[in-house]
Design an enzyme around this catalytic site. Structure first.
Site: not given
Length: 472
Positions: A238-241, A244
């Site tokens: 995930s981009k948020r977590r 990446v």
């Protein structure tokens, strides 16, 4: 322009370049080149609210970094989805004229209200037989046929979808603009795409796209959905977590060849790697060996530690000139490049990333007369033995006997070995006071090679500063 199969990579310019997208691009690139086909780069830029021209250039630059170059005859593009908007609308009209689509005047809230009343999820086909004409606020929906949609997937085999679970999906919004699923299919048809190789997350869209291909009178492409990338908790990246962005790994000092090699191992094993006892292979060999039949459908763990291990091996195997060129942007502008090249062969095996290089050798590039910042813990540990001050003084005297012509790693090592024998200590311990005095810390590149690069006068000056500190 090449003949043969046509593959496409179709990212949206809405953010930094995802490592999962990079892997899919490499799969398409390997197949296009091996099969004598074409790799089409299509920028799906119809989301005006989120698109950014900088992201488009970022995609192009990221692809070039991993070796997918517009200079190659197998490369075509970039093409832009927004340039084909008229064709998307025209295709929607053909579907409506043929009875494959119909207009619906329900708002999103009304669709939800009906779903609650009927105890269902999604749209119930309310406007299928109402015969509505196009009008303001009316969407165009595809008439999903009864039965099943069978998708033949090169990675997952035969995947069957029950059409009753697929609602009549929207093709044109109420303002007349086409939605992604329609634009995607029309572009693939017009660009004569024969193979769609992409991430597993796109599999749920595939039955809709296959229906559209057939309704528009074309044979669908060959499908292949490669496994999703997951983190160490086995959750989708995930981009948020998670970290990446390909650009971030590049900025952090990962080599492009290491990134390419590692990405290709995610869901695919290079034939012969077990026998070789290594997963390190040049791109040319991976390109020649890559087959979709060998890709596993299981989720692939994006292991940053393993990527670093790959990177370390690639740095170790670089030629010195290539390494110096690759690391140049990481070095302060004022550093003497000739001096750095002298030490380069001695640090390559110790680096995990290119960004590690400056901190490892910064003691060689201090302003004239400046002393290294000494780590107090390292100083105390190195100078604590009762023999350390005397050894440091004797080494300083021994080094002072050498002039510039005999100042090299071998003679410097021999000199300290003679001193350590008198103190009955081993080389590892004997080096510690000298290393801390000269570099300011207890670990670093090989000591004697470092002293050779640092030079006689500066080495002696720092040793004498350390002796003065010991005497205070």
């Amino acid at each position: 322009m090449t003949s043969g199969p046509r593959f496409r990579f179709a990212p949206s310019p809405t953010g930094m370049f995802h490592v999962g997208g990079a892997r899919s691009a490499l799969h398409n690139w390997a197949l296009a080149r091996r099969l004598g086909g074409t790799f089409v780069l299509r920028i799906e830029d119809t989301d005006e609210a989120r698109n950014n021209p900088e992201w488009t250039q970022g995609i192009i630059d990221a692809l070039a970094w991993i070796g997918i170059s517009s200079d190659d005859p197998h490369f075509e593009g970039p093409k832009f989805q927004s340039a084909n908007a008229d064709a998307h609308v025209a295709a929607a009209q053909r579907l409506a004229d043929a009875g494959h689509a119909y207009y619906c005047d329900l708002t999103g809230e009304e669709v939800q209200d009906r779903a609650r009343e009927l105890g269902i999820t999604g749209y119930d086909g309310y406007s299928r037989d109402r015969g509505l004409e196009p009008g303001p606020g009316r969407v165009l929906r595809f008439r999903v046929p009864d039965g099943e949609t069978v998708v033949e997937d090169a990675v997952r085999g035969t995947v069957t979808f029950d059409n009753s679970t697929i609602e009549d999906f929207v093709l044109l919004r109420g303002n007349g603009s086409p939605v992604f699923v329609l634009a995607n299919v029309v572009d693939d048809i017009e660009m004569a795409i024969t193979d769609v190789v992409r991430g597993e997350e796109h599999l749920p869209n595939t039955p809709k796209q296959q229906m559209l291909w057939s309704a528009l009178g074309h044979e669908p492409p060959r499908w292949a959905h490669v496994p999703v990338l997951v983190n160490e908790q086995r959750k989708k990246l995930s981009k948020r977590r998670d970290k990446v962005a390909l650009e971030q790994y590049r900025a952090d000092g990962i080599l492009p060849d290491a990134m390419v090699n590692y990405l290709m191992t995610l869901g695919w094993t290079m034939p012969g790697s077990e026998e070789a006892g290594s997963e390190i292979f040049p791109w040319s060999e991976m390109e020649a060996a890559f087959r979709l039949d060998d890709v596993t459908p299981s989720p692939a763990f994006f292991d940053v530690k393993k990527l670093i291990a790959f990177n370390k091996q690639y740095i170790k195997n670089m030629g010195v000139d290539a390494f110096v060129a690759a690391v140049d942007s990481e070095l302060p502008a004022e550093w003497d490049r000739a001096r750095f090249r002298e030490i380069a062969p001695h640090i390559m095996e110790r680096l995990e990333t290119l960004r590690d290089a400056p901190a490892l050798v910064d003691f060689l590039f201090l302003p004239d007369g400046s002393d290294p910042v000494v780590d107090d813990a390292s100083w105390d540990k190195a100078m604590q033995p009762d023999w350390a001050p005397a050894l440091l003084a004797e080494v300083t005297d021994a080094y002072a006997e050498h002039d510039a012509s005999s100042w090299n790693a071998d003679t410097l090592k021999a000199a300290i070995e003679a001193v350590m024998e008198r103190h009955e200590v081993k080389l590892g311990k004997a080096q510690a006071p000298v290393r801390v005095a000269v570099t300011g810390r207890s670990v670093g590149p090989p000591l004697f090679e470092s002293l050779e690069v640092l030079g006689r006068d500066e080495t002696l000056r720092r040793l004498r500063v350390a002796l003065t500190r010991l005497g205070d």
